[in-house]
Design a protein around this motif. Sequence first.
Motif, PDB file in Angstrom:
ATOM      1  N   THR A 161       0.842  -1.206   0.000  1.00 26.68           N
ATOM      2  CA  THR A 161       0.000   0.000   0.000  1.00 26.68           C
ATOM      3  C   THR A 161       0.871   1.248   0.000  1.00 26.68           C
ATOM      4  O   THR A 161       1.863   1.331   0.722  1.00 26.68           O
ATOM      5  N   ASP A 162       0.483   2.203  -0.836  1.00 31.64           N
ATOM      6  CA  ASP A 162       1.105   3.522  -0.819  1.00 31.64           C
ATOM      7  C   ASP A 162       0.558   4.232   0.416  1.00 31.64           C
ATOM      8  O   ASP A 162      -0.656   4.315   0.609  1.00 31.64           O
ATOM      9  N   VAL A 163       1.458   4.693   1.268  1.00 31.23           N
ATOM     10  CA  VAL A 163       1.031   5.344   2.502  1.00 31.23           C
ATOM     11  C   VAL A 163       1.309   6.841   2.374  1.00 31.23           C
ATOM     12  O   VAL A 163       2.457   7.282   2.442  1.00 31.23           O
ATOM     13  N   CYS A 215      -2.046  12.654  -0.028  1.00 29.92           N
ATOM     14  CA  CYS A 215      -2.418  13.641  -1.049  1.00 29.92           C
ATOM     15  C   CYS A 215      -3.675  13.274  -1.839  1.00 29.92           C
ATOM     16  O   CYS A 215      -4.390  14.151  -2.303  1.00 29.92           O
ATOM     17  N   GLU A 216      -3.961  11.982  -1.989  1.00 27.10           N
ATOM     18  CA  GLU A 216      -5.186  11.620  -2.716  1.00 27.10           C
ATOM     19  C   GLU A 216      -6.432  11.735  -1.832  1.00 27.10           C
ATOM     20  O   GLU A 216      -7.542  11.576  -2.314  1.00 27.10           O
ATOM     21  N   TYR A 217      -6.224  11.981  -0.553  1.00 24.99           N
ATOM     22  CA  TYR A 217      -7.323  11.892   0.416  1.00 24.99           C
ATOM     23  C   TYR A 217      -7.659  13.220   1.086  1.00 24.99           C
ATOM     24  O   TYR A 217      -8.629  13.318   1.812  1.00 24.99           O
ATOM     25  N   ALA A 260      14.297   8.211  -1.678  1.00 21.98           N
ATOM     26  CA  ALA A 260      14.777   9.321  -2.495  1.00 21.98           C
ATOM     27  C   ALA A 260      13.723   9.630  -3.535  1.00 21.98           C
ATOM     28  O   ALA A 260      13.764   9.156  -4.665  1.00 21.98           O
ATOM     29  N   LYS A 261      12.736  10.403  -3.104  1.00 24.62           N
ATOM     30  CA  LYS A 261      11.665  10.789  -4.007  1.00 24.62           C
ATOM     31  C   LYS A 261      11.846  12.252  -4.363  1.00 24.62           C
ATOM     32  O   LYS A 261      11.853  13.123  -3.492  1.00 24.62           O
ATOM     33  N   TYR A 262      12.007  12.491  -5.661  1.00 31.28           N
ATOM     34  CA  TYR A 262      12.324  13.834  -6.136  1.00 31.28           C
ATOM     35  C   TYR A 262      11.053  14.612  -6.473  1.00 31.28           C
ATOM     36  O   TYR A 262      10.048  14.033  -6.889  1.00 31.28           O
ATOM     37  N   PHE A 285       0.137  10.879 -13.155  1.00 35.95           N
ATOM     38  CA  PHE A 285      -0.328  10.217 -11.925  1.00 35.95           C
ATOM     39  C   PHE A 285      -1.333  11.101 -11.195  1.00 35.95           C
ATOM     40  O   PHE A 285      -2.306  10.619 -10.624  1.00 35.95           O
ATOM     41  N   ARG A 286      -1.084  12.381 -11.236  1.00 37.30           N
ATOM     42  CA  ARG A 286      -1.980  13.274 -10.493  1.00 37.30           C
ATOM     43  C   ARG A 286      -3.359  13.329 -11.140  1.00 37.30           C
ATOM     44  O   ARG A 286      -4.352  13.546 -10.456  1.00 37.30           O
ATOM     45  N   ASP A 287      -3.449  13.065 -12.454  1.00 35.46           N
ATOM     46  CA  ASP A 287      -4.767  12.873 -13.093  1.00 35.46           C
ATOM     47  C   ASP A 287      -5.358  11.551 -12.604  1.00 35.46           C
ATOM     48  O   ASP A 287      -6.529  11.455 -12.262  1.00 35.46           O
ATOM     49  N   ASP A 289       3.311  23.580  -4.186  1.00 31.13           N
ATOM     50  CA  ASP A 289       3.864  22.368  -4.794  1.00 31.13           C
ATOM     51  C   ASP A 289       4.475  21.510  -3.688  1.00 31.13           C
ATOM     52  O   ASP A 289       4.216  21.734  -2.525  1.00 31.13           O
ATOM     53  N   ARG A 290       5.290  20.513  -4.076  1.00 30.42           N
ATOM     54  CA  ARG A 290       5.842  19.609  -3.072  1.00 30.42           C
ATOM     55  C   ARG A 290       7.350  19.791  -2.882  1.00 30.42           C
ATOM     56  O   ARG A 290       8.030  18.932  -2.376  1.00 30.42           O
ATOM     57  N   ARG A 291       7.850  20.939  -3.354  1.00 31.98           N
ATOM     58  CA  ARG A 291       9.303  21.115  -3.319  1.00 31.98           C
ATOM     59  C   ARG A 291       9.860  21.328  -1.921  1.00 31.98           C
ATOM     60  O   ARG A 291      11.060  21.242  -1.703  1.00 31.98           O
ATOM     61  N   HIS A 310       9.294  19.366   0.511  1.00 27.73           N
ATOM     62  CA  HIS A 310       9.626  18.086   1.169  1.00 27.73           C
ATOM     63  C   HIS A 310      10.184  17.038   0.220  1.00 27.73           C
ATOM     64  O   HIS A 310      10.959  16.197   0.628  1.00 27.73           O
ATOM     65  N   GLN A 311       9.797  17.080  -1.078  1.00 28.21           N
ATOM     66  CA  GLN A 311      10.407  16.140  -2.019  1.00 28.21           C
ATOM     67  C   GLN A 311      11.768  16.695  -2.445  1.00 28.21           C
ATOM     68  O   GLN A 311      12.014  17.897  -2.366  1.00 28.21           O
ATOM     69  N   MET A 312      12.645  15.819  -2.942  1.00 26.68           N
ATOM     70  CA  MET A 312      14.032  16.228  -3.175  1.00 26.68           C
ATOM     71  C   MET A 312      14.228  17.066  -4.436  1.00 26.68           C
ATOM     72  O   MET A 312      13.503  16.942  -5.408  1.00 26.68           O
ATOM     73  N   VAL A 341      14.051   4.646  -5.284  1.00 27.10           N
ATOM     74  CA  VAL A 341      14.386   5.886  -5.984  1.00 27.10           C
ATOM     75  C   VAL A 341      13.245   6.180  -6.947  1.00 27.10           C
ATOM     76  O   VAL A 341      12.772   5.305  -7.671  1.00 27.10           O
ATOM     77  N   LYS A 342      12.830   7.428  -6.986  1.00 25.13           N
ATOM     78  CA  LYS A 342      11.674   7.811  -7.800  1.00 25.13           C
ATOM     79  C   LYS A 342      11.792   9.257  -8.234  1.00 25.13           C
ATOM     80  O   LYS A 342      12.050  10.092  -7.385  1.00 25.13           O
ATOM     81  N   PRO A 343      11.598   9.593  -9.505  1.00 26.29           N
ATOM     82  CA  PRO A 343      11.451   8.713 -10.669  1.00 26.29           C
ATOM     83  C   PRO A 343      12.708   7.881 -10.908  1.00 26.29           C
ATOM     84  O   PRO A 343      13.701   8.035 -10.205  1.00 26.29           O
ATOM     85  N   VAL A 382       7.947   6.084 -13.212  1.00 21.62           N
ATOM     86  CA  VAL A 382       6.715   6.810 -12.890  1.00 21.62           C
ATOM     87  C   VAL A 382       5.803   7.080 -14.093  1.00 21.62           C
ATOM     88  O   VAL A 382       6.166   6.806 -15.244  1.00 21.62           O
ATOM     89  N   SER A 383       4.669   7.672 -13.766  1.00 20.86           N
ATOM     90  CA  SER A 383       3.610   7.888 -14.756  1.00 20.86           C
ATOM     91  C   SER A 383       4.074   8.647 -15.999  1.00 20.86           C
ATOM     92  O   SER A 383       3.745   8.279 -17.123  1.00 20.86           O
ATOM     93  N   GLY A 384       4.863   9.705 -15.818  1.00 20.81           N
ATOM     94  CA  GLY A 384       5.304  10.506 -16.965  1.00 20.81           C
ATOM     95  C   GLY A 384       6.260   9.727 -17.859  1.00 20.81           C
ATOM     96  O   GLY A 384       6.281   9.912 -19.082  1.00 20.81           O
ATOM     97  N   THR A 439       6.373  -0.427 -12.057  1.00 15.30           N
ATOM     98  CA  THR A 439       6.156   0.121 -13.398  1.00 15.30           C
ATOM     99  C   THR A 439       4.754  -0.186 -13.906  1.00 15.30           C
ATOM    100  O   THR A 439       4.232  -1.284 -13.691  1.00 15.30           O
ATOM    101  N   TYR A 440       4.171   0.811 -14.591  1.00 13.68           N
ATOM    102  CA  TYR A 440       2.852   0.633 -15.202  1.00 13.68           C
ATOM    103  C   TYR A 440       2.945  -0.304 -16.405  1.00 13.68           C
ATOM    104  O   TYR A 440       1.925  -0.748 -16.915  1.00 13.68           O
ATOM    105  N   HIS A 441       4.164  -0.588 -16.862  1.00 13.28           N
ATOM    106  CA  HIS A 441       4.359  -1.540 -17.960  1.00 13.28           C
ATOM    107  C   HIS A 441       4.333  -2.989 -17.464  1.00 13.28           C
ATOM    108  O   HIS A 441       4.419  -3.908 -18.279  1.00 13.28           O
TER     109      HIS A 441
HETATM  110  C1  PBG Z   1       2.054  10.257  -3.501  1.00 11.71           C
HETATM  111  C2  PBG Z   1       2.567   9.622  -4.746  1.00 11.71           C
HETATM  112  C3  PBG Z   1       2.792  10.227  -5.990  1.00 11.71           C
HETATM  113  C4  PBG Z   1       3.261   9.227  -6.835  1.00 11.71           C
HETATM  114  C5  PBG Z   1       3.298   8.042  -6.108  1.00 11.71           C
HETATM  115  N1  PBG Z   1       2.882   8.324  -4.811  1.00 11.71           N
HETATM  116  C6  PBG Z   1       2.513  11.608  -6.446  1.00 11.71           C
HETATM  117  C7  PBG Z   1       3.260  12.760  -5.925  1.00 11.71           C
HETATM  118  O1  PBG Z   1       4.183  12.670  -5.118  1.00 11.71           O
HETATM  119  O2  PBG Z   1       2.869  13.850  -6.331  1.00 11.71           O
HETATM  120  C8  PBG Z   1       3.654   9.407  -8.275  1.00 11.71           C
HETATM  121  C9  PBG Z   1       3.678   8.162  -9.087  1.00 11.71           C
HETATM  122  C10 PBG Z   1       3.802   8.350 -10.550  1.00 11.71           C
HETATM  123  O3  PBG Z   1       3.944   9.459 -11.087  1.00 11.71           O
HETATM  124  O4  PBG Z   1       3.730   7.324 -11.230  1.00 11.71           O
HETATM  125  N2  PBG Z   1       0.962   9.548  -2.982  1.00 11.71           N
END
Ligand code: PBG
Length: 328
Positions: free
Chosen positions: A118-120, A123-125, A199-201, A209-211, A221-223, A225-227, A252-254, A278-280, A317-319
Amino acid sequence: MTYLVNRLSRLRANETFRQMVRENRLEAGDLIQPLFVHHGDQVKNEIDSMPGQFQYSIDNLIEVTQRLYDAGLRAVLLFGIPAGKDEAGSDTWDDEHGIIQQALRALKKAVPKMILITDVCFCEYTTHGHCGVLVERNGQKVLDHDATLDNLALQAASHARSGADMLAPSGMIDGAVGIIRETLDGLGYQHLPIMSYSAKYASSFYGPFRDAAQGAPQFGDRRSHQMDCANSNEALREVEIDIQEGADIVMVKPALSFMDVICRIKELFNIPCAAYNVSGEYAMVKAASERGWLDEKQCVMEILTSFKRAGADLIITYHAGDAVNWLP
Ligand code: PBG
């Protein structure tokens, strides 16, 4: 005529030779498929910017998860799109009505051997779309890491009670791994591993993903706290701290623009490392192959194999659902 002792092309001459000296191989067990769980029944909404990916209601999710399992995948990563949002994101710790909690119970029953990660995050909630509790500081609303930890503990406990096999904190909240480990251990879930988005940038590649998850921040934005994408020494500190706090797998993400970070982590730390494609990154390959500009299958297999070469042990991966059918 030139005389050459070393002709590396000798072992590239045919597929059998190439197989004999191949250094990295992709396997079904390396791949993790992200899935979006939507409230309601008979929902299957294709995500515009991610062709081939859908928001599923639980009935459809069961079918898809079974299909992925039969194809050879052994792990999925669940993201929830709740029926309602609030300021705190309380759906995330609602044992009975929470979207993830309902999905976990249904999937555990229907496809018991699939590993449910589970993604913990929040932001989606949350109505504001941020990854935790906001406070006002100097006239601006900012993320309160310490206050968010209390809610992370509630969320983690509820996921564990509902049948999660592994928890993946994705908010880049300082101390998240520690509080989740402590909470799980206190409740008798010492056996549940944590895969930390260490390491989430702050990346523009999360756009699609946000769609998909409807979790875009409503302001800012998330700058904070994200790297910063310019940094990699800092990623090593993040990983080191997460290991100290009890992470079992780091991430590591992306992935595509950050393979050097994966490589450095694997050189320095003896811990499994996941790459989040990631999604992009998915959207780019899909869009170009729809136009006939790239060969989708060849590009996907090249990208996924390259993550392994960089040192990734696992690939989110979505693939995954396609790639598992393309494995040799
Ligand atoms: C946050 C979360 C995000 C992604 C995974 N978990 C979005 C964000 O940090 O804005 C992105 C995943 C992706 O782009 O495939 N719940």
